[in-house]
Write a protein that holds these residues in place. Structure first.
Motif, PDB file in Angstrom:
ATOM      1  N   SER A   1       0.848  -1.193   0.000  1.00 44.89           N
ATOM      2  CA  SER A   1       0.000   0.000   0.000  1.00 44.89           C
ATOM      3  C   SER A   1       0.880   1.238   0.000  1.00 44.89           C
ATOM      4  CB  SER A   1      -0.925   0.012   1.215  1.00 44.89           C
ATOM      5  OG  SER A   1      -0.173   0.082   2.410  1.00 44.89           O
ATOM      6  N   ILE A   2       0.313   2.342  -0.412  1.00 44.62           N
ATOM      7  CA  ILE A   2       1.029   3.609  -0.430  1.00 44.62           C
ATOM      8  C   ILE A   2       0.252   4.622   0.397  1.00 44.62           C
ATOM      9  CG2 ILE A   2       2.142   3.225  -2.663  1.00 44.62           C
ATOM     10  CD1 ILE A   2      -0.015   4.936  -3.920  1.00 44.62           C
ATOM     11  N   GLY A   3       0.924   5.651   0.848  1.00 44.24           N
ATOM     12  CA  GLY A   3       0.272   6.705   1.617  1.00 44.24           C
ATOM     13  C   GLY A   3       0.615   8.055   1.038  1.00 44.24           C
ATOM     14  N   ILE A   4      -0.388   8.772   0.578  1.00 41.79           N
ATOM     15  CA  ILE A   4      -0.121  10.087   0.009  1.00 41.79           C
ATOM     16  C   ILE A   4       0.185  11.067   1.129  1.00 41.79           C
ATOM     17  CG2 ILE A   4      -1.556   9.622  -2.013  1.00 41.79           C
ATOM     18  CD1 ILE A   4      -3.711  11.414  -0.796  1.00 41.79           C
ATOM     19  N   ASP A   5       0.862  12.140   0.787  1.00 40.15           N
ATOM     20  CA  ASP A   5       1.284  13.157   1.752  1.00 40.15           C
ATOM     21  C   ASP A   5       0.064  13.987   2.167  1.00 40.15           C
ATOM     22  OD1 ASP A   5       2.226  15.659   2.866  1.00 40.15           O
ATOM     23  OD2 ASP A   5       4.199  15.200   2.045  1.00 40.15           O
ATOM     24  N   ARG A   6      -0.367  13.806   3.421  1.00 40.08           N
ATOM     25  CA  ARG A   6      -1.592  14.466   3.877  1.00 40.08           C
ATOM     26  C   ARG A   6      -1.454  15.983   3.879  1.00 40.08           C
ATOM     27  NH1 ARG A   6      -4.432  16.699   8.045  1.00 40.08           N
ATOM     28  NH2 ARG A   6      -6.544  15.895   8.440  1.00 40.08           N
ATOM     29  N   GLU A   7      -0.356  16.486   4.414  1.00 37.03           N
ATOM     30  CA  GLU A   7      -0.181  17.932   4.527  1.00 37.03           C
ATOM     31  C   GLU A   7      -0.156  18.590   3.152  1.00 37.03           C
ATOM     32  OE1 GLU A   7       2.941  21.247   6.385  1.00 37.03           O
ATOM     33  OE2 GLU A   7       3.187  19.095   6.818  1.00 37.03           O
ATOM     34  N   ARG A   8       0.582  18.007   2.217  1.00 39.37           N
ATOM     35  CA  ARG A   8       0.664  18.587   0.880  1.00 39.37           C
ATOM     36  C   ARG A   8      -0.676  18.473   0.153  1.00 39.37           C
ATOM     37  NH1 ARG A   8       5.298  16.159  -2.618  1.00 39.37           N
ATOM     38  NH2 ARG A   8       3.886  14.356  -2.577  1.00 39.37           N
ATOM     39  N   PHE A   9      -1.353  17.352   0.358  1.00 44.26           N
ATOM     40  CA  PHE A   9      -2.673  17.166  -0.246  1.00 44.26           C
ATOM     41  C   PHE A   9      -3.640  18.254   0.207  1.00 44.26           C
ATOM     42  CE2 PHE A   9      -6.895  15.254   0.767  1.00 44.26           C
ATOM     43  CZ  PHE A   9      -7.407  15.209  -0.521  1.00 44.26           C
ATOM     44  N   VAL A  10      -3.681  18.532   1.514  1.00 42.42           N
ATOM     45  CA  VAL A  10      -4.580  19.554   2.049  1.00 42.42           C
ATOM     46  C   VAL A  10      -4.184  20.928   1.529  1.00 42.42           C
ATOM     47  CG1 VAL A  10      -5.365  20.727   4.140  1.00 42.42           C
ATOM     48  CG2 VAL A  10      -5.184  18.230   4.101  1.00 42.42           C
ATOM     49  N   GLU A  11      -2.907  21.222   1.510  1.00 43.35           N
ATOM     50  CA  GLU A  11      -2.456  22.520   1.021  1.00 43.35           C
ATOM     51  C   GLU A  11      -2.801  22.704  -0.461  1.00 43.35           C
ATOM     52  OE1 GLU A  11      -1.265  25.179   2.688  1.00 43.35           O
ATOM     53  OE2 GLU A  11      -1.872  23.926   4.400  1.00 43.35           O
ATOM     54  N   THR A  12      -2.712  21.632  -1.220  1.00 39.59           N
ATOM     55  CA  THR A  12      -3.059  21.727  -2.639  1.00 39.59           C
ATOM     56  C   THR A  12      -4.554  21.935  -2.820  1.00 39.59           C
ATOM     57  OG1 THR A  12      -1.205  20.238  -3.149  1.00 39.59           O
ATOM     58  CG2 THR A  12      -2.815  20.622  -4.897  1.00 39.59           C
ATOM     59  N   MET A  13      -5.346  21.302  -1.982  1.00 34.09           N
ATOM     60  CA  MET A  13      -6.792  21.541  -2.033  1.00 34.09           C
ATOM     61  C   MET A  13      -7.096  23.004  -1.734  1.00 34.09           C
ATOM     62  SD  MET A  13      -8.960  19.139  -2.878  1.00 34.09           S
ATOM     63  CE  MET A  13     -10.465  19.710  -2.081  1.00 34.09           C
ATOM     64  N   LYS A  14      -6.423  23.563  -0.758  1.00 36.60           N
ATOM     65  CA  LYS A  14      -6.639  24.981  -0.422  1.00 36.60           C
ATOM     66  C   LYS A  14      -6.159  25.881  -1.553  1.00 36.60           C
ATOM     67  CE  LYS A  14      -6.215  24.353   4.597  1.00 36.60           C
ATOM     68  NZ  LYS A  14      -5.384  24.673   5.805  1.00 36.60           N
ATOM     69  N   GLU A  15      -5.069  25.502  -2.191  1.00 37.65           N
ATOM     70  CA  GLU A  15      -4.511  26.306  -3.280  1.00 37.65           C
ATOM     71  C   GLU A  15      -5.478  26.377  -4.455  1.00 37.65           C
ATOM     72  OE1 GLU A  15      -0.444  26.376  -6.045  1.00 37.65           O
ATOM     73  OE2 GLU A  15      -0.577  25.070  -4.278  1.00 37.65           O
ATOM     74  N   GLN A  16      -6.053  25.231  -4.836  1.00 40.03           N
ATOM     75  CA  GLN A  16      -7.004  25.259  -5.948  1.00 40.03           C
ATOM     76  C   GLN A  16      -8.265  26.015  -5.579  1.00 40.03           C
ATOM     77  OE1 GLN A  16     -10.194  23.662  -6.385  1.00 40.03           O
ATOM     78  NE2 GLN A  16     -10.231  22.848  -4.285  1.00 40.03           N
ATOM     79  N   ALA A  17      -8.667  25.935  -4.303  1.00 45.39           N
ATOM     80  CA  ALA A  17      -9.902  26.591  -3.859  1.00 45.39           C
ATOM     81  C   ALA A  17      -9.802  28.101  -3.890  1.00 45.39           C
ATOM     82  CB  ALA A  17     -10.273  26.124  -2.457  1.00 45.39           C
ATOM     83  N   ALA A  18      -8.583  28.623  -3.899  1.00 44.44           N
ATOM     84  CA  ALA A  18      -8.399  30.078  -3.945  1.00 44.44           C
ATOM     85  C   ALA A  18      -8.668  30.636  -5.339  1.00 44.44           C
ATOM     86  CB  ALA A  18      -6.975  30.433  -3.510  1.00 44.44           C
TER      87      ALA A  18
END
Length: 411
Positions: A2-19
């Motif tokens: 299994s793999i684990g995506i980077d939670r912090e970067r994922f959240v920051e990218t979601m916020k970045e697109q939302a802007a």
């Protein structure tokens, strides 16, 4: 594995697109082919190019990024959703399903992990159908459900042609808007847009299919007259007939199935004056259910109610079909990959039918398909009140990332 995506970067990218197209109340106003859509597309292309992916834009503006696999003959696994929004909608609807695979590809690149099959990420053009109709337009053109020349000629409320707007923002590509090869599978992540995961206390939805639906419209023709001197028994009130049927659209679903829903979303009464008896009323009606037979039964019942109301009120009437879509059952291979990933990651999941249409519906005509749902707080969507916690966003994103990884390795 299994793999684990980077939670912090994922959240920051979601916020970045939302802007990009973000509203003062924390929502998103990023209509298809608008200036805001152009900005998010430019941003998305930059992210893909930074990963060294092969980026292509097709004739309808659908955007693809490809990471090659180790087997040159293996069919790609496609994963994605859409970046356009409803007018003053939420920041998760669609975008969550694009950012999750983006983070998957970042993780694979960073850790030097190869896959047997290529993985492609996609941003579909105009999924929402809010500025140009129909919804799920880009994926519909891509699979051949819609004729591209017909869709080019669609106009918005200002009379702007879709094809002109596509060219204006610089995203009418030169790649044919159709599959260039066979595909192994398609996966899509989306917020549930309903209350069931939250009500059951689950973290992830394993989507097994999408409901069928029918949209129609009924018009009643009565007689306009003065609202004061005209006795009640002299009246042919089109609105009274419509009101009788509208209440039945609300009541019919409870007699048919646990997942049956009915909606009247549009009413037009003429002459629409406080002092005149309405002479013409048009309203839409829609039913959805996992069973196509139940949808058909609901339609027949409402038309029977419409006929009875017309007779009671002395009205002429007619109806028209606006749209119909059969229910879809997703492929076991993809559903099982999602389920196995949720189980391996330790997420509490449940199998669920989607009550809304998604691009995944069109993709079932091309390859095996499934979806992952994230929890929608209070079931709200298509509004600025739409909310999914970052924990729930991450759980669902990690699930679909691992499901795609499984399928890309032939598991």
């Amino acid at each position: 594995m299994s793999i684990g995506i980077d939670r912090e970067r994922f959240v920051e990218t979601m916020k970045e697109q939302a802007a990009i197209g973000g509203t003062e109340d924390g929502g998103l106003h990023r209509l298809a082919l608008s200036d805001e859509d152009r900005e998010i597309r430019d941003w998305f292309r930059d992210q893909l190019e930074e990963l060294g992916l092969d980026v292509r834009i097709d004739e309808f503006g659908n955007m693809f990024g490809r990471r090659e696999g180790t087997d040159p003959d293996a069919a790609p696994v496609l994963i994605g959703s859409h970046l356009d929004s409803q007018p003053y909608g939420g920041i998760y609807d669609g975008a969550l399903g694009v950012i999750a695979p983006l983070e998957l590809l970042r993780t694979l690149e960073e850790e030097g992990i190869e896959t047997e099959h290529p993985i492609e990420i996609v941003n579909w053009t105009n999924e929402e159908g809010s500025r140009f109709q129909p919804a799920m337009q880009g994926s519909g053109v891509w699979v051949g459900a819609h004729d591209i020349e017909t869709e080019y000629e669609r106009t918005d409320e200002n009379g702007d042609l879709l094809v002109d707007e596509l060219e204006r923002i610089g995203y009418r590509g030169d790649v044919p808007a159709e599959p260039q090869e066979e595909y192994e599978a398609y996966l899509e992540l989306h917020i549930e847009q309903g209350p069931y995961l939250e009500l059951e206390g689950k973290e992830v939805g394993v989507v097994t299919g999408v409901v069928g639906f029918y949209w129609g419209a009924i018009t009643y023709y009565g007689e306009a007259d003065h609202s004061g001197p005209t006795p009640m028994h002299f009246r042919n009130d089109a609105l009274v007939g419509a009101a009788d049927v509208i209440t039945q659209v609300r009541r019919i679903p409870s007699t048919l199935g646990d997942r049956t829903v009915g909606t009247v979303g549009y009413v037009d009464a003429q002459p629409n004056s406080i002092n005149i008896i309405p002479e013409e009323v048009t309203f839409t009606f829609g039913f959805r259910d996992p069973s196509d037979d139940i949808v058909e039964e609901a339609k027949h019942r409402v038309l029977a109610e419409a006929e009875a109301a017309a007779e009671r009120e002395g009205l002429e009437w007619e109806w028209e079909k606006r749209h119909q879509s059969d229910s879809v059952r997703f492929a076991d291979t993809c559903v099982d990959a999602v389920q196995a990933s949720a189980d391996e990651l330790g997420y509490d999941s449940m199998r669920i039918f989607s009550g809304a249409g998604h691009d995944a519906v069109h993709l079932t005509d091309v390859c095996d398909t499934s979806m992952v749902f994230a929890v929608s707080e209070d079931g709200k969507s298509h509004s600025e009140a739409e909310y999914t916690s970052w924990d729930d966003c991450y759980s669902s994103a990690n699930t679909i990332a691992n499901a795609a990884f499984r399928l890309a390795n032939g598991e």
